[in-house]
Design a protein around this motif. Structure first.
Motif, PDB file in Angstrom:
ATOM      1  N   ASN A  30       3.647 -10.968  -0.076  1.00 17.34           N
ATOM      2  CA  ASN A  30       2.846 -10.956  -1.446  1.00 17.34           C
ATOM      3  C   ASN A  30       1.419 -10.680  -1.222  1.00 17.34           C
ATOM      4  O   ASN A  30       0.821 -10.239  -1.993  1.00 17.34           O
ATOM      5  N   VAL A  31       0.767 -11.554  -0.092  1.00 18.87           N
ATOM      6  CA  VAL A  31      -0.617 -11.322   0.053  1.00 18.87           C
ATOM      7  C   VAL A  31      -0.941 -10.073   0.224  1.00 18.87           C
ATOM      8  O   VAL A  31      -2.131  -9.379  -0.246  1.00 18.87           O
ATOM      9  N   TYR A  32      -0.347  -9.169   1.075  1.00 15.61           N
ATOM     10  CA  TYR A  32      -0.375  -7.806   1.697  1.00 15.61           C
ATOM     11  C   TYR A  32      -0.229  -7.155   0.136  1.00 15.61           C
ATOM     12  O   TYR A  32      -1.141  -6.119   0.058  1.00 15.61           O
ATOM     13  N   ALA A  33       0.655  -7.303  -0.421  1.00 14.80           N
ATOM     14  CA  ALA A  33       1.040  -6.437  -1.752  1.00 14.80           C
ATOM     15  C   ALA A  33      -0.255  -6.680  -2.851  1.00 14.80           C
ATOM     16  O   ALA A  33      -0.634  -5.698  -3.284  1.00 14.80           O
ATOM     17  N   LYS A  34      -0.920  -7.905  -2.876  1.00  7.99           N
ATOM     18  CA  LYS A  34      -1.927  -8.219  -3.654  1.00  7.99           C
ATOM     19  C   LYS A  34      -3.137  -7.459  -3.429  1.00  7.99           C
ATOM     20  O   LYS A  34      -4.003  -6.758  -4.351  1.00  7.99           O
ATOM     21  N   GLN A  35      -3.273  -7.453  -2.075  1.00 10.84           N
ATOM     22  CA  GLN A  35      -4.364  -6.554  -1.514  1.00 10.84           C
ATOM     23  C   GLN A  35      -4.346  -5.077  -1.871  1.00 10.84           C
ATOM     24  O   GLN A  35      -5.388  -4.295  -2.240  1.00 10.84           O
ATOM     25  N   GLN A  36      -2.954  -4.560  -1.801  1.00  7.12           N
ATOM     26  CA  GLN A  36      -2.739  -3.244  -2.052  1.00  7.12           C
ATOM     27  C   GLN A  36      -2.666  -2.681  -3.420  1.00  7.12           C
ATOM     28  O   GLN A  36      -2.916  -1.589  -3.831  1.00  7.12           O
ATOM     29  N   GLY A  37      -2.408  -3.802  -4.410  1.00 10.02           N
ATOM     30  CA  GLY A  37      -2.402  -3.563  -5.677  1.00 10.02           C
ATOM     31  C   GLY A  37      -0.939  -3.279  -6.301  1.00 10.02           C
ATOM     32  O   GLY A  37      -0.762  -2.343  -7.362  1.00 10.02           O
ATOM     33  N   PHE A  38       0.053  -3.978  -5.840  1.00  9.02           N
ATOM     34  CA  PHE A  38       1.369  -3.928  -6.375  1.00  9.02           C
ATOM     35  C   PHE A  38       1.960  -5.457  -6.415  1.00  9.02           C
ATOM     36  O   PHE A  38       1.611  -6.127  -5.572  1.00  9.02           O
ATOM     37  N   GLY A  39       3.078  -5.488  -6.945  1.00  7.20           N
ATOM     38  CA  GLY A  39       3.872  -6.540  -7.028  1.00  7.20           C
ATOM     39  C   GLY A  39       5.123  -6.577  -6.176  1.00  7.20           C
ATOM     40  O   GLY A  39       5.412  -5.590  -5.695  1.00  7.20           O
TER      41      GLY A  39
END
Length: 670
Positions: free
Chosen positions: A62-71
């Motif tokens: 989830n943290v990785y996704a937030k940094q990349q810009g997706f849920g």
């Protein structure tokens, strides 16, 4: 000192905090100078990463996704029906799949794109979650700059706010958390903290490894790959307060197993540090049963200070299950000497004679009468059989050449008990210390590292170097097992050890047997009860066309057939000298006593070692002990299986049958 202890990767703590304003996007605050802070990127999801719980794995993605810009969302879960326990899950991009068609009059527009991005995690050993599949590519645009709200991020924000009640807005903080494998956990009770000494001796946080573009990624990828392919791979990282890498240590499974066999004497090679190489490599090196150098771990050191050396030594000891060597050999490095006395006080620390003698041209080359000084220095160091002889020769060299003010020679003399052979006769070196002028030392990574080798280049060459060294050992094993050695004398000692020693060690011992014929006039000079003192004369070369006769004193104890020569070759090299062999022969002893035939030089040493170290002391509940013991038991099977095609086919068939049995065991546990 912050410790990052890994058979694991640094990922993010679930206590990450987020500023919530407006559209709930993250705001990075500027520092006092008005410069925006650099956001630290999380590591990429990688096959093999492990977590302590399903929630930690979810939070990481989830943290990785937030940094990349997706849920993200949990798109699939697998449960064991009997216990209703989740054992596998698929975490997908929120745009994965497609929604079912709605029969409503005004259905919501389709937002999913069938995106393939996902990770699959699986429960292993009933307690850890491991990433087993990864797909990073999306089929739609993702960007951290796109201010979009996702439900998975909302959960993360609410959790962070609950954990941090402070009303003031805070900058997004990522703290490094450690996820460990069972091998690491069982061996060290979780990740270690070596920073109990920080309050007394704080580390200079400004010193760190100077990594160029691509270096960090190469090291990270290598460790991830080794973790997957090498279950007993060990590595440890040391980060400063800003998250910069100070020190790294690692050792593969073969190095850890080799240390179990050959741990008496270890050399610590710091030549790359001393010569200011671009890669600050430090290597731990031993000697195998062929007299070949073997790697026992290595690392990168950010600074040549006591604290940094203490860190690397403690990391190495932890890797080797806190079993210190008896003897440690290093270059003349004062910080390392202090660190050794603190971390491994029980070990005998010595300087490598070869490194010191190699510095003679640099330190004395400009002096008047340099060649004469060099000859006198070599005579004092290599030819002295007694301490009094060395002291006299050294004093004459200093006096005749007016070298009383030479600082380098003064330091060498003050530390003479650390490097002069005559002071080290009671120490076992396993052939790792050169005691003759023509002896040399070759660095383990010689030919693979030069002054401008980068971190990335070294990591690329590391596996190649280890592979070639291992192939050399395997070839020597096969030659020793299958070859009959050529005998050069009629001496029974030669016949006896031709059946025991490996090929290379036998050749070295054989030269001592041949050297018996350069000895003459063996005579008894004293008797003290059962102890008889002999003098053995030998003609030795002292120049290109010059020889001299030297007297060697040999003590022989008749009741136990115990023998000691003043040259102490047995302690230096691990086999008896020609002078001792002459005295045994003189007394009608037809075979060398077993105490002077070291098992570490034998052809079947690894098999014999396993028989001598049975499994009765193995902690069956400790995965490290189980792994190490099984690894050692399996190694002789592998080596024997490589001897011929028939042996290979037999070993392969048995291993395949064993793997099938393991599958049946796993199925019964499911």
């Amino acid at each position: 000192m912050e410790e990052v202890c890994l058979n694991s990767e640094p990922v993010f703590d679930e206590g990450d905090e987020y500023d919530v304003e407006g559209d709930c996007s993250v705001v990075d605050h500027d520092d006092e100078a008005g410069e925006p802070r650099t956001r630290k990127e999380p590591p990429l999801p990688t096959v093999g990463l492990e977590f302590d719980s399903f929630d930690e794995a979810y939070d990481f993605y989830n943290v990785y996704a937030k940094q990349q810009g997706f849920g993200i969302r949990v798109s699939n879960s697998w449960f064991r029906s009997k216990r209703k326990e989740r054992y596998r899950a698929k975490l997908s991009c929120s745009s994965a799949g497609f929604k079912k068609k709605s029969e409503a009059n005004n259905p919501r527009p389709e937002t999913r794109t069938g995106c393939p991005a996902m990770i699959v995690i699986r429960l292993v050993d009933s307690k850890r979650w491991r990433i087993v599949e990864v797909e990073l590519e999306h089929n739609h645009q993702v960007s951290p700059q796109i201010k979009r709200f996702y439900k998975s991020h909302k959960k993360m924000i609410l959790a962070a706010k609950k954990a941090q009640p402070s009303p003031e807005p805070v900058t997004e903080v990522h703290t490094i958390k450690l996820y460990r494998t069972a091998i690491m956990d069982a061996g060290s009770n979780g990740y270690s903290h070596f920073n109990e000494r920080e309050g007394m001796n704080p580390v200079d946080h400004s010193k760190h490894l100077e990594l160029k573009e691509g270096d960090a990624h190469a090291v990270y990828n290598y460790f991830c790959r080794m973790k997957l392919t090498n279950p007993n791979f060990f590595y440890l990282m040391d980060l400063d307060d800003d998250g910069r890498l100070r020190n790294v240590f690692w050792a593969d499974a073969r190095s850890r197993a080799a240390y179990g066999y050959f741990c008496e004497t270890v050399a610590i090679d710091t030549a790359c540090l001393a010569n200011k190489y671009e890669v600050p490599l430090i290597s731990f090196v031993g000697v195998n049963h062929h007299g070949q150098s073997i790697l026992l771990g290595c690392g990168f050191l950010g600074n040549e200070s006591v604290d940094y050396f203490v860190w690397i030594l403690r990391a190495w000891l932890k890797c080797m299950l806190d079993c210190p060597p008896q003897v440690i050999i290093t270059d003349q490095c004062k910080p390392l000497q202090i660190a050794i006395s603190e971390v491994i006080p029980s070990a005998r620390h010595c300087y490598c004679l070869w490194y010191i003698m190699q510095r003679i041209p640099e330190k004395l080359g400009g002096l008047k009468g340099y060649e004469a000084i060099k000859r006198q220095l070599h005579k004092a160091v290599y030819n002295s059989l007694k301490i009094a002889e060395f002291e006299t020769s050294w004093a004459e060299m200093i006096k005749w050449n007016g070298l009383g003010d030479n600082k380098w020679l003064q330091t060498l003399y003050e530390e003479r008990q650390l490097w002069v052979p005559v002071y080290l006769k009671d120490t076992f070196f396993a052939g790792m210390v050169p005691i003759q002028e023509n002896d040399g030392v070759t660095a383990f990574f010689d030919g693979y590292v030069h002054k401008h080798t980068s971190f990335k280049e070294f990591v690329d060459k590391y596996d190649l170097a280890l592979h070639r060294k291992h192939m050399k050992e395997v070839t020597s094993d096969m030659e020793s097992a299958n070859s009959s050695y050529e005998l050069k004398t009629r001496c029974n000692f030669e016949v006896q050890l031709s059946k025991v020693y490996t090929k290379e060690i036998f050749k070295r011992f054989q030269s001592e047997v041949e050297g018996m014929y350069s000895c003459f006039n063996t005579r008894q000079v004293n008797v003290n009860g059962p102890i008889i003192t002999y003098i053995v004369k030998e003609r030795v070369e002292v120049g290109e066309n010059e020889k001299e006769v030297r007297n060697y004193e040999v003590l022989y104890e008749t009741t136990q057939v115990d023998i000691r020569c003043i040259c102490s070759l047995f302690n230096y090299k691990g086999y008896l000298c020609r002078h001792a062999l002459n005295v045994l022969n003189y007394n009608g002893v037809e075979e060398i006593p077993s105490r002077y035939i070291l098992p570490r030089w034998s052809k079947d040493f690894k098999c014999r070692y396993l028989l001598d170290h049975s499994s009765c002391n193995i902690d069956m509940f400790n995965p490290v002990h189980r792994y190490n013991y099984l690894n050692k038991r399996a190694l002789p099977v592998v080596e024997q299986g490589a001897h011929s095609q028939d042996c290979y086919k037999t070993a392969l068939q048995e291993l395949e049958e064993l793997l099938n049995k393991f599958k049946l065991v796993d199925d019964n546990l499911m």
